[in-house]
Write a protein that holds these residues in place. Structure first.
Motif, PDB file in Angstrom:
ATOM      1  N   LEU A 144       0.835  -1.202   0.000  1.00 20.67           N
ATOM      2  CA  LEU A 144       0.000   0.000   0.000  1.00 20.67           C
ATOM      3  C   LEU A 144       0.870   1.253   0.000  1.00 20.67           C
ATOM      4  O   LEU A 144       0.574   2.233  -0.702  1.00 20.67           O
ATOM      5  CB  LEU A 144      -0.923  -0.009   1.218  1.00 20.67           C
ATOM      6  CG  LEU A 144      -1.917   1.152   1.322  1.00 20.67           C
ATOM      7  CD1 LEU A 144      -2.869   1.145   0.128  1.00 20.67           C
ATOM      8  CD2 LEU A 144      -2.704   1.057   2.630  1.00 20.67           C
ATOM      9  N   ALA A 145       1.959   1.213   0.769  1.00 24.21           N
ATOM     10  CA  ALA A 145       2.853   2.373   0.820  1.00 24.21           C
ATOM     11  C   ALA A 145       3.484   2.636  -0.538  1.00 24.21           C
ATOM     12  O   ALA A 145       3.600   3.789  -0.976  1.00 24.21           O
ATOM     13  CB  ALA A 145       3.933   2.150   1.874  1.00 24.21           C
ATOM     14  N   LEU A 146       3.880   1.580  -1.239  1.00 23.30           N
ATOM     15  CA  LEU A 146       4.535   1.758  -2.536  1.00 23.30           C
ATOM     16  C   LEU A 146       3.553   2.093  -3.651  1.00 23.30           C
ATOM     17  O   LEU A 146       3.972   2.464  -4.746  1.00 23.30           O
ATOM     18  CB  LEU A 146       5.328   0.500  -2.897  1.00 23.30           C
ATOM     19  CG  LEU A 146       6.504   0.174  -1.974  1.00 23.30           C
ATOM     20  CD1 LEU A 146       7.282  -1.014  -2.492  1.00 23.30           C
ATOM     21  CD2 LEU A 146       7.422   1.387  -1.819  1.00 23.30           C
ATOM     22  N   ALA A 147       2.259   1.954  -3.360  1.00 22.97           N
ATOM     23  CA  ALA A 147       1.247   2.378  -4.331  1.00 22.97           C
ATOM     24  C   ALA A 147       1.077   3.896  -4.311  1.00 22.97           C
ATOM     25  O   ALA A 147       0.443   4.465  -5.209  1.00 22.97           O
ATOM     26  CB  ALA A 147      -0.086   1.697  -4.037  1.00 22.97           C
ATOM     27  N   ASP A 148       1.652   4.538  -3.301  1.00 25.00           N
ATOM     28  CA  ASP A 148       1.581   5.994  -3.168  1.00 25.00           C
ATOM     29  C   ASP A 148       2.814   6.609  -3.824  1.00 25.00           C
ATOM     30  O   ASP A 148       3.954   6.335  -3.429  1.00 25.00           O
ATOM     31  CB  ASP A 148       1.511   6.354  -1.676  1.00 25.00           C
ATOM     32  CG  ASP A 148       1.303   7.845  -1.446  1.00 25.00           C
ATOM     33  OD1 ASP A 148       1.415   8.628  -2.414  1.00 25.00           O
ATOM     34  OD2 ASP A 148       1.030   8.226  -0.298  1.00 25.00           O
ATOM     35  N   ALA A 149       2.593   7.454  -4.822  1.00 23.88           N
ATOM     36  CA  ALA A 149       3.709   8.068  -5.545  1.00 23.88           C
ATOM     37  C   ALA A 149       4.590   8.911  -4.633  1.00 23.88           C
ATOM     38  O   ALA A 149       5.767   9.149  -4.943  1.00 23.88           O
ATOM     39  CB  ALA A 149       3.180   8.931  -6.692  1.00 23.88           C
ATOM     40  N   ALA A 150       4.039   9.353  -3.498  1.00 22.62           N
ATOM     41  CA  ALA A 150       4.817  10.165  -2.570  1.00 22.62           C
ATOM     42  C   ALA A 150       5.937   9.366  -1.919  1.00 22.62           C
ATOM     43  O   ALA A 150       6.872   9.949  -1.355  1.00 22.62           O
ATOM     44  CB  ALA A 150       3.905  10.753  -1.492  1.00 22.62           C
ATOM     45  N   ASN A 151       5.856   8.043  -1.973  1.00 26.38           N
ATOM     46  CA  ASN A 151       6.868   7.194  -1.351  1.00 26.38           C
ATOM     47  C   ASN A 151       7.901   6.698  -2.366  1.00 26.38           C
ATOM     48  O   ASN A 151       8.525   5.659  -2.166  1.00 26.38           O
ATOM     49  CB  ASN A 151       6.205   6.001  -0.659  1.00 26.38           C
ATOM     50  CG  ASN A 151       5.428   6.418   0.572  1.00 26.38           C
ATOM     51  OD1 ASN A 151       5.843   7.317   1.302  1.00 26.38           O
ATOM     52  ND2 ASN A 151       4.290   5.777   0.802  1.00 26.38           N
ATOM     53  N   TRP A 152       8.052   7.456  -3.438  1.00 28.60           N
ATOM     54  CA  TRP A 152       9.086   7.180  -4.438  1.00 28.60           C
ATOM     55  C   TRP A 152       9.925   8.436  -4.633  1.00 28.60           C
ATOM     56  O   TRP A 152       9.405   9.558  -4.547  1.00 28.60           O
ATOM     57  CB  TRP A 152       8.465   6.766  -5.765  1.00 28.60           C
ATOM     58  CG  TRP A 152       7.828   5.414  -5.718  1.00 28.60           C
ATOM     59  CD1 TRP A 152       6.660   5.069  -5.106  1.00 28.60           C
ATOM     60  CD2 TRP A 152       8.341   4.209  -6.295  1.00 28.60           C
ATOM     61  NE1 TRP A 152       6.402   3.729  -5.265  1.00 28.60           N
ATOM     62  CE2 TRP A 152       7.415   3.172  -5.995  1.00 28.60           C
ATOM     63  CE3 TRP A 152       9.475   3.898  -7.044  1.00 28.60           C
ATOM     64  CZ2 TRP A 152       7.602   1.862  -6.421  1.00 28.60           C
ATOM     65  CZ3 TRP A 152       9.662   2.601  -7.471  1.00 28.60           C
ATOM     66  CH2 TRP A 152       8.727   1.595  -7.149  1.00 28.60           C
ATOM     67  N   SER A 153      11.199   8.268  -4.887  1.00 24.95           N
ATOM     68  CA  SER A 153      12.096   9.400  -5.084  1.00 24.95           C
ATOM     69  C   SER A 153      12.669   9.380  -6.499  1.00 24.95           C
ATOM     70  O   SER A 153      13.156   8.341  -6.968  1.00 24.95           O
ATOM     71  CB  SER A 153      13.257   9.350  -4.075  1.00 24.95           C
ATOM     72  OG  SER A 153      12.783   9.492  -2.753  1.00 24.95           O
TER      73      SER A 153
END
Length: 264
Positions: free
Chosen positions: A105-114
């Motif tokens: 679920l966390a990695l489905a959020d674009a905010a958790n990618w750099s």
């Protein structure tokens, strides 16, 4: 004079079955009983479910380790305990709010990618997740093996692999290629156990700390190289870049330093 029955339950049952009030009350009571039953069963079964999930996770991790060339023997010889942790790649420490269950679920959020600067993006990823799940093998409270998932661009497309490092964080214990799109018979040979076994014992860095790992263009000639695959130079280069990226400062570098400081 007839005696008045003040019992609400008997008064309800005395109503005709076609009564809307009787239907609604009975439906409410049935749903309440069912809800309480389900809730009670959930509370009672939660410890069993938790234990089952833990057992399934342990079995999955063990199966993953045993799939790496030489890891089955290592696991049997060590007698250590496998565990998993979600790591914040920026800090190299265990993530505070993300677990194995919530990682997808966390990695489905674009905010958790750099986003990666082109000069740093040697693996050709474009962006990197902020969190990653790694696997640890402990022996006498010390980490003896770390499994690090990694991905990068090969010649035909994305390559996914898992690299196992020994406790010194510099010696490769094994590699498993879990997904690739390389040309069969050429770059596709990276999935062959015979090629993957060549990683065992390979060192990553020189004593100075400089990253030296590479897939050679021919036969390996240094402790930092593995044999190249004839006709698959670009695949080998992609694999080299993938390993160098993930074991560098933009990947697991902070985590490796944390291990070397004894924080895990």
């Amino acid at each position: 004079m007839a005696r008045i029955d003040w019992n609400p339950w008997r008064k309800l049952l005395a109503l005709p079955n076609e009564s809307r009030t009787k239907t609604l009350v009975v439906a409410f009571l049935v749903s309440t009983v069912c809800a309480l039953t389900v809730s009670g069963a959930t509370v009672l079964l939660r410890p069993i479910q938790t234990a089952n999930r833990a057992a399934e996770e342990q079995a999955r991790i063990e199966a993953l380790v045993r799939g790496i060339p030489g890891m089955a023997e290592l696991l049997e010889q060590s007698g250590g305990t496998l565990s998993t942790v979600v790591v914040d790649l920026e800090t190299g420490r265990a993530a505070e709010d993300v677990t194995s269950d919530t990682l997808p679920l966390a990695l489905a959020d674009a905010a958790n990618w750099s986003a990666l600067d082109p000069g740093d993006d040697v693996a050709g990823l474009g962006q990197r997740p902020d969190f990653a799940q790694v696997f640890l093998l402990r022996e006498d409270d010390e980490v003896s093996l770390v499994l690090l998932p990694m991905t990068g661009q090969g010649y035909g497309g994305r390559i996914d692999a898992i690299m196992a490092l020994r406790g010194d964080m510099n010696t490769v214990a094994g590699v498993a290629v879990t997904n690739h799109s390389e040309t069969p018979g050429l770059g596709g040979r990276i999935e062959e156990p015979a090629w993957q076994e060549g990683f065992v014992g390979t060192e990553l860095r020189a004593p100075t700390g400089d990253m030296r790992f590479a897939v050679a263009r021919g036969e390996a000639s240094t402790p930092y190289e593995v044999d190249g695959i004839t006709g698959a130079t670009r695949t080998g280069r992609g694999f080299t870049n993938m390993v160098r990226f993930w074991l560098g400062p933009e990947g697991y570098g902070p985590l490796i330093r944390a291990f070397q400081r004894g924080e895990f």
